[in-house]
Design a protein around this motif. Structure first.
Motif, PDB file in Angstrom:
ATOM      1  N   ALA A  31       0.820  -1.208   0.000  1.00  0.00           N
ATOM      2  CA  ALA A  31       0.000   0.000   0.000  1.00  0.00           C
ATOM      3  C   ALA A  31       0.856   1.260   0.000  1.00  0.00           C
ATOM      4  CB  ALA A  31      -0.917  -0.003   1.217  1.00  0.00           C
ATOM      5  N   LYS A  32       2.040   1.164   0.580  1.00  0.00           N
ATOM      6  CA  LYS A  32       2.953   2.307   0.626  1.00  0.00           C
ATOM      7  C   LYS A  32       4.364   1.770   0.791  1.00  0.00           C
ATOM      8  CE  LYS A  32       1.766   5.727   3.299  1.00  0.00           C
ATOM      9  NZ  LYS A  32       1.575   6.522   4.552  1.00  0.00           N
ATOM     10  N   VAL A  33       5.321   2.426   0.140  1.00  0.00           N
ATOM     11  CA  VAL A  33       6.726   2.065   0.296  1.00  0.00           C
ATOM     12  C   VAL A  33       7.513   3.324   0.629  1.00  0.00           C
ATOM     13  CG1 VAL A  33       8.801   1.149  -0.802  1.00  0.00           C
ATOM     14  CG2 VAL A  33       6.575   0.094  -1.280  1.00  0.00           C
ATOM     15  N   TYR A  34       8.083   3.336   1.819  1.00  0.00           N
ATOM     16  CA  TYR A  34       9.033   4.385   2.176  1.00  0.00           C
ATOM     17  C   TYR A  34      10.410   3.952   1.674  1.00  0.00           C
ATOM     18  CZ  TYR A  34       5.546   6.028   5.606  1.00  0.00           C
ATOM     19  OH  TYR A  34       4.414   6.502   6.233  1.00  0.00           O
ATOM     20  N   ALA A  35      11.017   4.781   0.833  1.00  0.00           N
ATOM     21  CA  ALA A  35      12.341   4.491   0.291  1.00  0.00           C
ATOM     22  C   ALA A  35      13.326   5.482   0.892  1.00  0.00           C
ATOM     23  CB  ALA A  35      12.329   4.613  -1.231  1.00  0.00           C
ATOM     24  N   THR A  36      14.358   4.964   1.556  1.00  0.00           N
ATOM     25  CA  THR A  36      15.272   5.838   2.267  1.00  0.00           C
ATOM     26  C   THR A  36      16.691   5.739   1.705  1.00  0.00           C
ATOM     27  OG1 THR A  36      16.090   4.330   3.996  1.00  0.00           O
ATOM     28  CG2 THR A  36      13.912   5.318   4.322  1.00  0.00           C
ATOM     29  N   ALA A  37      17.416   6.840   1.837  1.00  0.00           N
ATOM     30  CA  ALA A  37      18.822   6.902   1.442  1.00  0.00           C
ATOM     31  C   ALA A  37      19.436   8.141   2.073  1.00  0.00           C
ATOM     32  CB  ALA A  37      18.962   6.957  -0.078  1.00  0.00           C
ATOM     33  N   ARG A  38      20.759   8.161   2.125  1.00  0.00           N
ATOM     34  CA  ARG A  38      21.422   9.353   2.646  1.00  0.00           C
ATOM     35  C   ARG A  38      21.090  10.576   1.789  1.00  0.00           C
ATOM     36  NH1 ARG A  38      27.492   7.338   3.092  1.00  0.00           N
ATOM     37  NH2 ARG A  38      26.776   6.232   1.229  1.00  0.00           N
ATOM     38  N   ASP A  39      20.969  10.360   0.480  1.00  0.00           N
ATOM     39  CA  ASP A  39      20.535  11.420  -0.431  1.00  0.00           C
ATOM     40  C   ASP A  39      19.261  10.960  -1.127  1.00  0.00           C
ATOM     41  OD1 ASP A  39      20.103  13.391  -2.266  1.00  0.00           O
ATOM     42  OD2 ASP A  39      22.072  13.272  -3.213  1.00  0.00           O
ATOM     43  N   PRO A  40      18.105  11.308  -0.603  1.00  0.00           N
ATOM     44  CA  PRO A  40      16.851  10.810  -1.183  1.00  0.00           C
ATOM     45  C   PRO A  40      16.604  11.296  -2.602  1.00  0.00           C
ATOM     46  CG  PRO A  40      16.417  12.478   0.484  1.00  0.00           C
ATOM     47  CD  PRO A  40      17.872  12.168   0.571  1.00  0.00           C
ATOM     48  N   GLU A  41      17.304  12.335  -3.032  1.00  0.00           N
ATOM     49  CA  GLU A  41      17.144  12.805  -4.407  1.00  0.00           C
ATOM     50  C   GLU A  41      17.630  11.769  -5.415  1.00  0.00           C
ATOM     51  OE1 GLU A  41      15.471  15.553  -5.152  1.00  0.00           O
ATOM     52  OE2 GLU A  41      15.169  15.735  -2.993  1.00  0.00           O
ATOM     53  N   LEU A  42      18.443  10.816  -4.968  1.00  0.00           N
ATOM     54  CA  LEU A  42      18.940   9.768  -5.861  1.00  0.00           C
ATOM     55  C   LEU A  42      17.944   8.628  -6.026  1.00  0.00           C
ATOM     56  CD1 LEU A  42      22.646   9.539  -4.636  1.00  0.00           C
ATOM     57  CD2 LEU A  42      21.760  10.767  -6.627  1.00  0.00           C
ATOM     58  N   ILE A  43      16.875   8.621  -5.250  1.00  0.00           N
ATOM     59  CA  ILE A  43      15.854   7.575  -5.355  1.00  0.00           C
ATOM     60  C   ILE A  43      14.918   7.921  -6.505  1.00  0.00           C
ATOM     61  CG2 ILE A  43      13.939   6.438  -4.177  1.00  0.00           C
ATOM     62  CD1 ILE A  43      15.365   7.188  -1.523  1.00  0.00           C
ATOM     63  N   ASP A  44      14.839   7.036  -7.496  1.00  0.00           N
ATOM     64  CA  ASP A  44      14.039   7.355  -8.679  1.00  0.00           C
ATOM     65  C   ASP A  44      12.934   6.338  -8.962  1.00  0.00           C
ATOM     66  OD1 ASP A  44      15.595   5.231  -9.476  1.00  0.00           O
ATOM     67  OD2 ASP A  44      16.534   6.252 -11.173  1.00  0.00           O
ATOM     68  N   THR A  45      12.608   5.483  -7.991  1.00  0.00           N
ATOM     69  CA  THR A  45      11.512   4.538  -8.186  1.00  0.00           C
ATOM     70  C   THR A  45      10.181   5.279  -8.128  1.00  0.00           C
ATOM     71  OG1 THR A  45      12.814   2.824  -7.062  1.00  0.00           O
ATOM     72  CG2 THR A  45      10.462   2.398  -7.374  1.00  0.00           C
ATOM     73  N   PRO A  46       9.383   5.227  -9.186  1.00  0.00           N
ATOM     74  CA  PRO A  46       8.089   5.918  -9.156  1.00  0.00           C
ATOM     75  C   PRO A  46       7.157   5.324  -8.102  1.00  0.00           C
ATOM     76  CG  PRO A  46       8.706   5.298 -11.412  1.00  0.00           C
ATOM     77  CD  PRO A  46       9.642   4.581 -10.487  1.00  0.00           C
ATOM     78  N   GLY A  47       6.428   6.179  -7.416  1.00  0.00           N
ATOM     79  CA  GLY A  47       5.392   5.716  -6.505  1.00  0.00           C
ATOM     80  C   GLY A  47       5.819   5.524  -5.072  1.00  0.00           C
ATOM     81  N   VAL A  48       7.095   5.777  -4.750  1.00  0.00           N
ATOM     82  CA  VAL A  48       7.545   5.616  -3.367  1.00  0.00           C
ATOM     83  C   VAL A  48       7.533   6.958  -2.649  1.00  0.00           C
ATOM     84  CG1 VAL A  48       9.010   3.661  -3.980  1.00  0.00           C
ATOM     85  CG2 VAL A  48      10.003   5.972  -3.895  1.00  0.00           C
ATOM     86  N   GLU A  49       7.579   6.897  -1.326  1.00  0.00           N
ATOM     87  CA  GLU A  49       7.747   8.105  -0.511  1.00  0.00           C
ATOM     88  C   GLU A  49       9.200   8.160  -0.054  1.00  0.00           C
ATOM     89  OE1 GLU A  49       4.961   9.113   2.465  1.00  0.00           O
ATOM     90  OE2 GLU A  49       3.235   8.297   1.371  1.00  0.00           O
ATOM     91  N   ARG A  50       9.909   9.163  -0.461  1.00  0.00           N
ATOM     92  CA  ARG A  50      11.332   9.260  -0.181  1.00  0.00           C
ATOM     93  C   ARG A  50      11.587   9.911   1.171  1.00  0.00           C
ATOM     94  NH1 ARG A  50      13.586  12.170  -5.520  1.00  0.00           N
ATOM     95  NH2 ARG A  50      11.914  13.609  -4.903  1.00  0.00           N
ATOM     96  N   LEU A  51      12.543   9.323   1.909  1.00  0.00           N
ATOM     97  CA  LEU A  51      12.945   9.857   3.204  1.00  0.00           C
ATOM     98  C   LEU A  51      14.466   9.857   3.292  1.00  0.00           C
ATOM     99  CD1 LEU A  51      10.478   7.978   5.600  1.00  0.00           C
ATOM    100  CD2 LEU A  51      10.325  10.374   4.889  1.00  0.00           C
ATOM    101  N   ARG A  52      15.012  10.861   3.951  1.00  0.00           N
ATOM    102  CA  ARG A  52      16.455  10.931   4.158  1.00  0.00           C
ATOM    103  C   ARG A  52      16.841  10.085   5.366  1.00  0.00           C
ATOM    104  NH1 ARG A  52      19.792  14.520   2.128  1.00  0.00           N
ATOM    105  NH2 ARG A  52      18.015  15.880   1.589  1.00  0.00           N
TER     106      ARG A  52
END
Length: 236
Positions: A31-52
């Protein structure tokens, strides 16, 4: 634990296995995917919620746990390989391996255990390695970090069983990702690794051994170490 309808959080989601996790989770109906990384701007998967998130920073971990209070599935995927030995290697790099592979997942487990409990129990997947079970000259700090991560996985599994949280360890050899770009041997398709891991979670498995090499290494633990390791005799 069903993937469809789950709320998942993936660490190290900007590339490699982490990116494949975000894609496969969405395909399976999360239903929801939080995608995290040190630099969330590098996350390019469509449909995720990006978090630092830097998992070596406990304050950052607490911030992410507060930002994702509906999480039901935590995937501790973030990793690093500094290609460092123990006796003469850079201690800062050795500490980074332990901060990433042990203290980071430990911090995530401590922060998200009450979150998962409040949401019905859920599951944690720790991405480990065949090197949880053997040492390799040139990357011994990585082996120490992954061995600590394996023990951590077994420990928190026991501690969180009472709240209904499944804790699964994923072990794999080389995957065809940036981290193993310099390795010339056989490499698994990271998409297949992710499929096996998520199948394992849905089946309630405590451990997913993704390939024959990892299974061979695990089996060797019951034998004399000399059958696995060749130690060159000292010169002279």
């Amino acid at each position: 634990m069903r993937i469809s309808g789950s709320i998942a959080l993936v660490t190290g989601a900007n590339r490699g296995i982490g990116r494949h996790f975000t894609e496969e989770l969405l395909k399976r109906g999360a239903a929801k995917v939080y995608a995290t990384a040190r630099d969330p701007e590098l996350i390019d998967t469509p449909g995720v919620e990006r978090l630092r998130l830097d998992i070596t920073d406990q304050e950052a971990i607490e911030t992410v746990a507060a930002a994702a209070p509906d999480t039901t599935l935590l995937i501790n995927n973030a990793g690093v390989n500094t290609w460092t030995n123990l006796v003469d290697g850079d201690l800062a790099k050795i500490r980074l391996e332990l901060a990433t592979h042990f203290y980071g997942p430990l911090g995530m487990a401590r922060a998200f255990a009450p979150v998962l409990a409040g949401n019905g129990g859920g599951a944690i997947l720790n991405v480990l390695s065949a090197m949880s079970w053997f040492s390799y000259d040139g990357a011994n700090a990585y082996g120490v970090g992954k061995a600590a991560g394996w023990s951590l996985t077994n420990g928190i599994r026991i501690e969180l069983a009472g709240q209904g949280t499944l804790v699964t360890g994923l072990h794999l050899g080389a995957a065809d990702t940036d981290m193993s770009a310099g390795y010339d041997g056989d490499k698994m398709d990271p998409a297949e690794i992710v499929r096996l891991a998520l199948d394992g979670i849905e089946a309630g498995k405590l451990e997913v051994v993704a390939d024959e090499w990892s299974a061979h290494v695990k089996a060797s633990l019951a034998a004399d170490p000399s059958a696995f390791y060749y130690l060159a005799p000292a010169a002279g």
